[in-house]
Design an enzyme around this catalytic site. Structure first.
Site, mmCIF file in Angstrom:
data_model
loop_
_atom_site.group_PDB
_atom_site.id
_atom_site.type_symbol
_atom_site.label_atom_id
_atom_site.label_comp_id
_atom_site.label_asym_id
_atom_site.label_seq_id
_atom_site.Cartn_x
_atom_site.Cartn_y
_atom_site.Cartn_z
ATOM 1 N N THR A 132 -1.689 60.244 20.394
ATOM 2 C CA THR A 132 -2.332 59.023 19.653
ATOM 3 C C THR A 132 -1.896 59.115 18.219
ATOM 4 O O THR A 132 -1.376 60.020 17.711
ATOM 5 C CB THR A 132 -3.945 59.118 19.805
ATOM 6 N N LYS A 163 -15.942 69.271 14.746
ATOM 7 C CA LYS A 163 -16.209 69.192 15.838
ATOM 8 C C LYS A 163 -17.294 70.155 16.421
ATOM 9 O O LYS A 163 -17.745 70.002 17.193
ATOM 10 C CB LYS A 163 -15.001 69.340 16.676
ATOM 11 N N ASN A 171 -16.799 57.893 19.910
ATOM 12 C CA ASN A 171 -15.555 58.360 19.901
ATOM 13 C C ASN A 171 -14.874 58.336 18.443
ATOM 14 O O ASN A 171 -13.819 59.021 18.482
ATOM 15 C CB ASN A 171 -14.807 57.463 20.945
ATOM 16 N N ASP A 218 -18.819 50.031 11.691
ATOM 17 C CA ASP A 218 -18.275 51.157 10.865
ATOM 18 C C ASP A 218 -19.173 52.302 10.629
ATOM 19 O O ASP A 218 -20.261 52.288 10.313
ATOM 20 C CB ASP A 218 -18.010 50.638 9.371
ATOM 21 N N TYR A 267 -11.410 69.476 9.956
ATOM 22 C CA TYR A 267 -11.462 68.908 11.423
ATOM 23 C C TYR A 267 -12.088 69.792 12.365
ATOM 24 O O TYR A 267 -13.145 69.417 12.994
ATOM 25 C CB TYR A 267 -10.198 68.489 11.846
HETATM 26 N N1 LIG Z 1 -5.942 62.698 20.143
HETATM 27 C C1 LIG Z 1 -6.218 64.022 20.399
HETATM 28 O O1 LIG Z 1 -5.294 64.990 20.768
HETATM 29 C C2 LIG Z 1 -7.624 64.249 20.382
HETATM 30 C C3 LIG Z 1 -8.076 65.595 20.515
HETATM 31 C C4 LIG Z 1 -9.261 66.155 20.766
HETATM 32 C C5 LIG Z 1 -10.314 65.257 20.235
HETATM 33 N N2 LIG Z 1 -9.868 63.778 19.902
HETATM 34 C C6 LIG Z 1 -10.893 62.901 19.271
HETATM 35 O O2 LIG Z 1 -10.951 61.808 20.284
HETATM 36 C C7 LIG Z 1 -11.357 60.685 19.491
HETATM 37 C C8 LIG Z 1 -10.358 59.584 19.490
HETATM 38 O O3 LIG Z 1 -9.187 59.896 18.525
HETATM 39 P P1 LIG Z 1 -7.736 59.425 18.838
HETATM 40 O O4 LIG Z 1 -6.995 60.510 19.223
HETATM 41 O O5 LIG Z 1 -7.859 58.240 19.736
HETATM 42 O O6 LIG Z 1 -7.376 58.855 17.498
HETATM 43 P P2 LIG Z 1 -6.908 57.516 16.796
HETATM 44 O O7 LIG Z 1 -5.968 56.834 17.532
HETATM 45 O O8 LIG Z 1 -6.521 57.663 15.279
HETATM 46 O O9 LIG Z 1 -8.195 56.536 16.856
HETATM 47 C C9 LIG Z 1 -9.312 56.677 16.207
HETATM 48 C C10 LIG Z 1 -10.209 55.418 16.296
HETATM 49 O O10 LIG Z 1 -11.352 55.966 15.361
HETATM 50 C C11 LIG Z 1 -11.721 54.846 14.636
HETATM 51 N N3 LIG Z 1 -12.404 55.271 13.475
HETATM 52 C C12 LIG Z 1 -12.310 56.037 12.476
HETATM 53 N N4 LIG Z 1 -13.159 55.911 11.618
HETATM 54 C C13 LIG Z 1 -14.130 54.917 11.765
HETATM 55 C C14 LIG Z 1 -15.359 54.505 11.205
HETATM 56 N N5 LIG Z 1 -15.505 55.153 10.128
HETATM 57 N N6 LIG Z 1 -15.979 53.613 11.949
HETATM 58 C C15 LIG Z 1 -15.378 53.282 13.295
HETATM 59 N N7 LIG Z 1 -14.227 53.485 13.915
HETATM 60 C C16 LIG Z 1 -13.522 54.392 13.017
HETATM 61 C C17 LIG Z 1 -10.242 54.284 14.215
HETATM 62 O O11 LIG Z 1 -10.334 53.085 13.769
HETATM 63 P P3 LIG Z 1 -9.039 52.276 12.673
HETATM 64 O O12 LIG Z 1 -8.018 51.878 13.400
HETATM 65 O O13 LIG Z 1 -9.885 51.452 11.997
HETATM 66 O O14 LIG Z 1 -8.827 53.603 11.777
HETATM 67 C C18 LIG Z 1 -9.660 54.384 15.654
HETATM 68 O O15 LIG Z 1 -10.113 53.423 16.373
HETATM 69 C C19 LIG Z 1 -11.504 61.335 17.960
HETATM 70 O O16 LIG Z 1 -13.061 61.588 17.808
HETATM 71 C C20 LIG Z 1 -11.033 62.456 18.073
HETATM 72 O O17 LIG Z 1 -11.386 63.463 17.047
HETATM 73 C C21 LIG Z 1 -8.528 63.595 19.742
#
Ligand SMILES: NC(=O)c1ccc[n+]([C@@H]2O[C@H](COP(=O)([O-])OP(=O)(O)OC[C@H]3O[C@@H](n4cnc5c(N)ncnc54)[C@H](OP(=O)(O)O)[C@@H]3O)[C@@H](O)[C@H]2O)c1
Length: 239
Positions: A196, A165, A81, A54, A161
């Site tokens: 996602t 970043k 990530n 975490d 947010y």
């Molecule tokens: N999706 C997009 O369009 C997008 C665009 C730009 C950047 N990003 C970035 O990409 C990364 C992944 O995002 P995603 O889209 O894959 O989102 P996601 O599907 O919501 O996955 C986020 C992951 O982070 C984990 N997490 C959150 N808080 C945590 C903590 N305190 N300790 C450990 N793990 C934690 C979540 O675990 P739980 O399942 O336990 O909540 C989940 O595994 C993030 O940094 C996000 O800001 C995403």
């Protein structure tokens, strides 16, 4: 020698796909996740190893680093990530609707967690031959994109947010400076708008598309960049 890679927030979304693609490349992948059941299930599906992590909890980070030190003695790839957009009131909407609680919640994970994890694992990254650190950022953290009238993102006015970043971007540059000459490369990844849970599946790209950017940066050659904001195929974006 088989490379050891740790991906935080790897139980779903872009992190899961990053873990899958790194495993496909033959790396030993450690699936970092805060939830025991979700993490173990994801790791089992990937044939990878679950590490409870975490990023908002210093004890959890310390235990994960101790485990990796004891079992592997080094870390070749760290993908920071894990990220959130915030769930408390004041996380969304314009600047005037932003709450201190929302800033605290999101920065705790996206910013403070990223630095805490990086510092906990740096001794192990220094023991690898040419470690790679990938900080998953977003184009909404870019001053240039958010202020360029030609970019659709410039219509967005939100604090929580995006500024988390922007901090990730500056943090990336600072680590790259400190680690220059060590062989360790530190870059920020822009995955693009991916479908996602974080985007409520509104993205026009897949989690795999986003993960491909992280994997590219996790496997950069010795003459690759450091301290940059990069997207598909290593294309550089302005900060
Ligand atoms: N999706 C997009 O369009 C997008 C665009 C730009 C950047 N990003 C970035 O990409 C990364 C992944 O995002 P995603 O889209 O894959 O989102 P996601 O599907 O919501 O996955 C986020 C992951 O982070 C984990 N997490 C959150 N808080 C945590 C903590 N305190 N300790 C450990 N793990 C934690 C979540 O675990 P739980 O399942 O336990 O909540 C989940 O595994 C993030 O940094 C996000 O800001 C995403």
């Amino acid at each position: 020698m088989t490379k050891i890679a740790l991906v935080t927030g790897a139980n779903k979304g872009i992190g899961y796909e990053t873990a899958r693609l790194l495993a496909e490349q033959g790396m030993t992948v450690l699936v970092g996740a805060r939830d025991e059941e979700l993490g173990a299930t994801a790791a089992a599906a990937l044939g990878a190893r679950f590490v409870r992590l975490d990023v908002s909890d210093d004890d959890s980070i310390a235990r994960a680093a101790e485990l990796v030190a004891a079992e592997y003695g080094r870390l070749d790839v760290l993908v920071n990530n894990a990220g959130i957009t915030g769930s408390v009131e004041g996380a969304r909407g314009g600047p005037s609707r932003t709450s201190r609680a929302a800033l605290r919640q999101v920065f705790e994970t996206n910013v403070f967690g990223l630095v805490a994890v990086t510092n906990a694992f740096l001794p192990l990254l220094r023991k690898a031959d040419a470690a790679r650190i990938v900080n998953v950022s977003s184009e909404v953290g870019s001053f240039t994109s958010m202020t360029d009238p030609a970019n659709p993102l410039s219509g967005m006015a939100a604090i929580v947010y995006p500024t988390s970043k922007t901090a990730v971007n500056m943090i990336t540059v600072m680590y790259a400076k400190e680690l220059a000459g060590t062989g360790i490369k530190v870059n920020a990844a822009v995955p693009g708008h991916c479908a996602t849970d974080l985007t409520r599946h509104t993205g026009d790209r897949s989690a795999t598309d986003g993960a491909t950017v992280s994997v590219h940066l996790a496997t950069l050659p010795a003459d690759g960049p450091t301290g940059r904001l990069l997207t598909d195929g290593g294309r550089q974006l302005p900060f």
